[in-house]
Design a protein around this motif. Structure first.
Motif, PDB file in Angstrom:
ATOM      1  N   GLU A   1      -4.874  -5.904  -2.872  1.00 30.07           N
ATOM      2  CA  GLU A   1      -5.832  -6.412  -1.892  1.00 30.07           C
ATOM      3  C   GLU A   1      -6.624  -7.560  -2.509  1.00 30.07           C
ATOM      4  O   GLU A   1      -7.189  -7.417  -3.594  1.00 30.07           O
ATOM      5  CB  GLU A   1      -6.767  -5.277  -1.469  1.00 30.07           C
TER       6      GLU A   1
ATOM      7  N   CYS B   1      -2.715  -0.043  -4.035  1.00 29.96           N
ATOM      8  CA  CYS B   1      -2.762  -1.126  -3.050  1.00 29.96           C
ATOM      9  C   CYS B   1      -2.998  -2.459  -3.754  1.00 29.96           C
ATOM     10  O   CYS B   1      -3.662  -2.520  -4.793  1.00 29.96           O
ATOM     11  CB  CYS B   1      -3.881  -0.855  -2.054  1.00 29.96           C
TER      12      CYS B   1
ATOM     13  N   PHE C   1      -8.157  -1.001   1.694  1.00 33.43           N
ATOM     14  CA  PHE C   1      -7.867   0.044   0.708  1.00 33.43           C
ATOM     15  C   PHE C   1      -8.975   1.092   0.708  1.00 33.43           C
ATOM     16  O   PHE C   1      -8.705   2.301   0.703  1.00 33.43           O
ATOM     17  CB  PHE C   1      -7.742  -0.589  -0.679  1.00 33.43           C
TER      18      PHE C   1
ATOM     19  N   CYS D   1       0.855  -1.195   0.000  1.00 33.98           N
ATOM     20  CA  CYS D   1       0.000   0.000   0.000  1.00 33.98           C
ATOM     21  C   CYS D   1       0.890   1.244   0.000  1.00 33.98           C
ATOM     22  O   CYS D   1       1.671   1.446   0.939  1.00 33.98           O
ATOM     23  CB  CYS D   1      -0.931   0.011   1.199  1.00 33.98           C
TER      24      CYS D   1
END
Length: 202
Positions: free
Chosen positions: A109, A107, A73, A43
């Motif tokens: 995720e 990010c 996020f 991130c």
């Protein structure tokens, strides 16, 4: 604080910036300032524009006030955007001096790469958010985001370099972003050639 570039596709997100900070008179006050910060594993946030505004917006994410490791996020994006909007209110109320600022957040995720950006403009109606972009990166063709407070069009130059060699891999994009900054420093005296980068890989 003038320039951060971001390129991302389904395989990576690459942030690249330079280190110059100038005051309101255009005098350099710092040459190796970090405008790209790794908030946690996978991130990254990058920012440009008014230094005081940018630092105030990211403060709780970097000083331990908020445990970013527990945030998604979306939640980190919400913190950035809500604090950015609050500063807009304070600028328009005269609490803060008039200024612009720009953010990009990337990010990884749940196996996906995500990228968003936030831009402001200080037009006649006061400072306001003029655009927000939110991407889930599913394609090979890279998305390009330019955070710039100068007048030179770094985005157009970067696109020109990419059109000459449109390979989407991270090594090629690294060269393109770096050359955009190096070459751009000849036209934009608010940036320098102290280049650094951060990346997220799928």
């Amino acid at each position: 604080m003038s320039l951060v570039l971001v390129a991302g596709n389904k395989n990576y997100i690459l942030f690249m910036g330079e280190g110059r900070v100038t005051n309101q008179e255009g005098k350099e006050v710092e040459s190796n300032y970090r405008k790209i910060i790794k908030l946690k594993e996978n991130c990254i946030i990058g920012f440009a524009g008014d230094r005081n505004c940018c630092e105030a917006i990211i403060k709780p994410l970097t000083d331990g006030s908020i445990n970013v490791n527990n945030l998604s996020f979306y939640e980190i994006s919400e913190v950035v955007q809500s604090r950015a909007n609050k500063i807009i209110e304070n600028i328009n109320l005269g609490v803060w001096r008039k200024a612009n600022y720009y953010f990009a957040l990337g990010c990884k995720e749940y196996g996906n790469l995500k990228l968003n950006a936030y831009f402001t403009d200080d037009g006649l109606g006061g400072v306001k958010c003029i655009s927000q972009y939110n991407y889930t990166l599913n394609d090979l063709a890279p998305k390009l985001i330019t955070l710039s407070s100068g007048v030179y069009d770094h985005y157009a130059y970067c696109q020109k370099l990419y059109s000459r060699n449109p390979e989407p891999d991270i090594n090629n994009m690294y060269k393109i972003l770096k050359n955009t900054i190096i070459d751009g420093s000849e036209h934009d005296n608010t940036i320098n050639t102290n280049v650094y980068s951060e990346k997220i890989l799928i």
